[in-house]
Design a protein around this motif. Structure first.
Motif, PDB file in Angstrom:
ATOM      1  N   ARG A 241     -56.881 -32.088  20.381  1.00 32.73           N
ATOM      2  CA  ARG A 241     -57.990 -32.721  19.673  1.00 32.73           C
ATOM      3  C   ARG A 241     -59.258 -32.683  20.531  1.00 32.73           C
ATOM      4  NH1 ARG A 241     -53.476 -34.003  17.639  1.00 32.73           N
ATOM      5  NH2 ARG A 241     -53.144 -34.871  15.595  1.00 32.73           N
ATOM      6  N   ARG A 242     -60.353 -33.130  19.952  1.00 31.11           N
ATOM      7  CA  ARG A 242     -61.637 -33.190  20.654  1.00 31.11           C
ATOM      8  C   ARG A 242     -61.578 -34.243  21.768  1.00 31.11           C
ATOM      9  NH1 ARG A 242     -66.664 -36.072  18.250  1.00 31.11           N
ATOM     10  NH2 ARG A 242     -68.117 -35.755  19.951  1.00 31.11           N
ATOM     11  N   THR A 243     -62.112 -33.922  22.932  1.00 32.44           N
ATOM     12  CA  THR A 243     -62.160 -34.872  24.050  1.00 32.44           C
ATOM     13  C   THR A 243     -63.257 -35.892  23.790  1.00 32.44           C
ATOM     14  OG1 THR A 243     -61.377 -33.208  25.603  1.00 32.44           O
ATOM     15  CG2 THR A 243     -62.511 -35.112  26.532  1.00 32.44           C
ATOM     16  N   ARG A 244     -62.898 -37.169  23.777  1.00 37.16           N
ATOM     17  CA  ARG A 244     -63.868 -38.231  23.529  1.00 37.16           C
ATOM     18  C   ARG A 244     -64.066 -39.144  24.732  1.00 37.16           C
ATOM     19  NH1 ARG A 244     -61.692 -38.562  17.775  1.00 37.16           N
ATOM     20  NH2 ARG A 244     -63.275 -37.417  16.626  1.00 37.16           N
ATOM     21  N   SER A 245     -63.184 -39.037  25.732  1.00 33.45           N
ATOM     22  CA  SER A 245     -63.376 -39.808  26.956  1.00 33.45           C
ATOM     23  C   SER A 245     -62.674 -39.107  28.111  1.00 33.45           C
ATOM     24  CB  SER A 245     -62.848 -41.236  26.803  1.00 33.45           C
ATOM     25  OG  SER A 245     -61.472 -41.219  26.519  1.00 33.45           O
ATOM     26  N   VAL A 246     -63.175 -39.383  29.308  1.00 32.73           N
ATOM     27  CA  VAL A 246     -62.632 -38.816  30.537  1.00 32.73           C
ATOM     28  C   VAL A 246     -62.311 -39.978  31.465  1.00 32.73           C
ATOM     29  CG1 VAL A 246     -63.118 -37.316  32.504  1.00 32.73           C
ATOM     30  CG2 VAL A 246     -64.018 -36.728  30.249  1.00 32.73           C
TER      31      VAL A 246
ATOM     32  N   LEU B 102     -60.776 -47.433  24.660  1.00 32.42           N
ATOM     33  CA  LEU B 102     -59.974 -47.468  25.877  1.00 32.42           C
ATOM     34  C   LEU B 102     -60.348 -48.665  26.745  1.00 32.42           C
ATOM     35  CD1 LEU B 102     -59.784 -43.718  26.942  1.00 32.42           C
ATOM     36  CD2 LEU B 102     -57.972 -45.148  25.988  1.00 32.42           C
ATOM     37  N   SER B 103     -61.627 -48.969  26.834  1.00 34.79           N
ATOM     38  CA  SER B 103     -62.069 -50.123  27.625  1.00 34.79           C
ATOM     39  C   SER B 103     -61.443 -51.405  27.100  1.00 34.79           C
ATOM     40  CB  SER B 103     -63.588 -50.248  27.599  1.00 34.79           C
ATOM     41  OG  SER B 103     -64.174 -49.136  28.206  1.00 34.79           O
ATOM     42  N   GLN B 104     -61.385 -51.546  25.796  1.00 34.88           N
ATOM     43  CA  GLN B 104     -60.763 -52.733  25.207  1.00 34.88           C
ATOM     44  C   GLN B 104     -59.274 -52.771  25.475  1.00 34.88           C
ATOM     45  OE1 GLN B 104     -61.872 -52.534  21.096  1.00 34.88           O
ATOM     46  NE2 GLN B 104     -63.941 -53.288  21.476  1.00 34.88           N
ATOM     47  N   ARG B 105     -58.636 -51.630  25.518  1.00 37.00           N
ATOM     48  CA  ARG B 105     -57.195 -51.590  25.813  1.00 37.00           C
ATOM     49  C   ARG B 105     -56.915 -51.983  27.254  1.00 37.00           C
ATOM     50  NH1 ARG B 105     -55.049 -46.145  22.658  1.00 37.00           N
ATOM     51  NH2 ARG B 105     -55.687 -46.860  20.592  1.00 37.00           N
ATOM     52  N   PHE B 106     -57.823 -51.639  28.156  1.00 37.86           N
ATOM     53  CA  PHE B 106     -57.642 -52.021  29.554  1.00 37.86           C
ATOM     54  C   PHE B 106     -57.863 -53.512  29.752  1.00 37.86           C
ATOM     55  CE2 PHE B 106     -57.752 -47.563  30.337  1.00 37.86           C
ATOM     56  CZ  PHE B 106     -57.077 -47.392  31.536  1.00 37.86           C
ATOM     57  N   ASN B 107     -58.829 -54.091  29.041  1.00 39.08           N
ATOM     58  CA  ASN B 107     -59.144 -55.506  29.181  1.00 39.08           C
ATOM     59  C   ASN B 107     -59.438 -56.076  27.797  1.00 39.08           C
ATOM     60  OD1 ASN B 107     -59.743 -57.986  30.158  1.00 39.08           O
ATOM     61  ND2 ASN B 107     -61.660 -57.414  31.122  1.00 39.08           N
ATOM     62  N   PRO B 108     -58.411 -56.520  27.074  1.00 43.65           N
ATOM     63  CA  PRO B 108     -58.602 -56.951  25.689  1.00 43.65           C
ATOM     64  C   PRO B 108     -59.558 -58.130  25.518  1.00 43.65           C
ATOM     65  CG  PRO B 108     -56.278 -57.051  26.320  1.00 43.65           C
ATOM     66  CD  PRO B 108     -57.053 -56.607  27.504  1.00 43.65           C
ATOM     67  N   GLU B 109     -59.702 -58.970  26.537  1.00 47.14           N
ATOM     68  CA  GLU B 109     -60.590 -60.128  26.419  1.00 47.14           C
ATOM     69  C   GLU B 109     -62.055 -59.728  26.552  1.00 47.14           C
ATOM     70  OE1 GLU B 109     -58.137 -60.275  29.024  1.00 47.14           O
ATOM     71  OE2 GLU B 109     -56.686 -61.007  27.565  1.00 47.14           O
ATOM     72  N   GLY B 110     -62.303 -58.558  27.123  1.00 44.99           N
ATOM     73  CA  GLY B 110     -63.676 -58.105  27.294  1.00 44.99           C
ATOM     74  C   GLY B 110     -64.391 -58.787  28.442  1.00 44.99           C
TER      75      GLY B 110
ATOM     76  N   ILE C  31     -58.416 -37.155  33.701  1.00 41.80           N
ATOM     77  CA  ILE C  31     -57.568 -37.193  32.510  1.00 41.80           C
ATOM     78  C   ILE C  31     -58.463 -37.168  31.281  1.00 41.80           C
ATOM     79  CG2 ILE C  31     -55.806 -38.494  31.270  1.00 41.80           C
ATOM     80  CD1 ILE C  31     -55.160 -39.865  33.987  1.00 41.80           C
ATOM     81  N   LEU C  32     -58.173 -36.239  30.372  1.00 36.55           N
ATOM     82  CA  LEU C  32     -58.925 -36.127  29.125  1.00 36.55           C
ATOM     83  C   LEU C  32     -58.174 -36.866  28.023  1.00 36.55           C
ATOM     84  CD1 LEU C  32     -59.726 -32.306  29.216  1.00 36.55           C
ATOM     85  CD2 LEU C  32     -61.021 -34.186  30.229  1.00 36.55           C
ATOM     86  N   SER C  33     -58.915 -37.630  27.219  1.00 36.93           N
ATOM     87  CA  SER C  33     -58.321 -38.369  26.109  1.00 36.93           C
ATOM     88  C   SER C  33     -59.147 -38.166  24.856  1.00 36.93           C
ATOM     89  CB  SER C  33     -58.253 -39.862  26.445  1.00 36.93           C
ATOM     90  OG  SER C  33     -57.787 -40.596  25.331  1.00 36.93           O
ATOM     91  N   SER C  34     -58.489 -38.244  23.711  1.00 43.68           N
ATOM     92  CA  SER C  34     -59.201 -38.108  22.436  1.00 43.68           C
ATOM     93  C   SER C  34     -59.557 -39.468  21.849  1.00 43.68           C
ATOM     94  CB  SER C  34     -58.357 -37.305  21.442  1.00 43.68           C
ATOM     95  OG  SER C  34     -57.144 -37.970  21.223  1.00 43.68           O
ATOM     96  N   ILE C  35     -59.381 -40.528  22.620  1.00 44.45           N
ATOM     97  CA  ILE C  35     -59.732 -41.886  22.207  1.00 44.45           C
ATOM     98  C   ILE C  35     -61.127 -42.218  22.755  1.00 44.45           C
ATOM     99  CG2 ILE C  35     -59.032 -44.313  22.274  1.00 44.45           C
ATOM    100  CD1 ILE C  35     -56.993 -42.563  20.871  1.00 44.45           C
ATOM    101  N   GLN C  36     -61.943 -42.906  21.941  1.00 45.68           N
ATOM    102  CA  GLN C  36     -63.299 -43.291  22.356  1.00 45.68           C
ATOM    103  C   GLN C  36     -63.277 -44.158  23.615  1.00 45.68           C
ATOM    104  OE1 GLN C  36     -66.187 -42.387  21.184  1.00 45.68           O
ATOM    105  NE2 GLN C  36     -65.622 -41.431  19.255  1.00 45.68           N
ATOM    106  N   CYS C  37     -64.328 -44.062  24.433  1.00 44.23           N
ATOM    107  CA  CYS C  37     -64.448 -44.851  25.662  1.00 44.23           C
ATOM    108  C   CYS C  37     -64.358 -46.352  25.384  1.00 44.23           C
ATOM    109  CB  CYS C  37     -65.777 -44.551  26.364  1.00 44.23           C
ATOM    110  SG  CYS C  37     -65.922 -42.888  26.984  1.00 44.23           S
ATOM    111  N   GLU C  38     -65.047 -46.816  24.342  1.00 48.77           N
ATOM    112  CA  GLU C  38     -65.059 -48.242  24.016  1.00 48.77           C
ATOM    113  C   GLU C  38     -63.665 -48.744  23.663  1.00 48.77           C
ATOM    114  OE1 GLU C  38     -67.044 -45.976  22.496  1.00 48.77           O
ATOM    115  OE2 GLU C  38     -68.894 -46.392  23.593  1.00 48.77           O
TER     116      GLU C  38
END
Length: 90
Positions: free
Chosen positions: A50-55, A73-81, A64-71
């Protein structure tokens, strides 16, 4: 504390403590970084074609290339924000 795995798409996961940056792939310096990592065998493509949307950059200097948006992924790393002092010290 046990390592936390974060889903980066299509069943692929990374250890959250090893990731130091999540960046957008569109800038020229990021494209150079990706090319250098490919040449040095440090590139991990988790896009499944798929298209690379975040690195993601790791502390071991892997890219690491991911097809998930940066925002997303950021929420997945820290769900509370929020970022706590405890999180920085660990």
């Amino acid at each position: 504390m046990s390592p936390k795995l974060v889903n980066i798409g299509f069943g692929n996961s990374v250890v959250s403590m090893r990731v130091i940056a999540i960046i957008s792939p569109n800038a020229a310096p990021v494209k150079r970084l990706r090319d250098e990592a490919r040449d040095d065998k440090r590139l991990i493509d988790a896009t499944q074609g798929r298209r690379t949307r975040s690195v993601l950059i790791t502390d071991s200097n892997h890219v690491i290339l991911s097809s998930i948006q940066c925002e997303t992924l950021s929420q997945r790393f820290n769900p509370e924000g929020t970022l706590s002092v405890r999180g920085i010290e660990e």
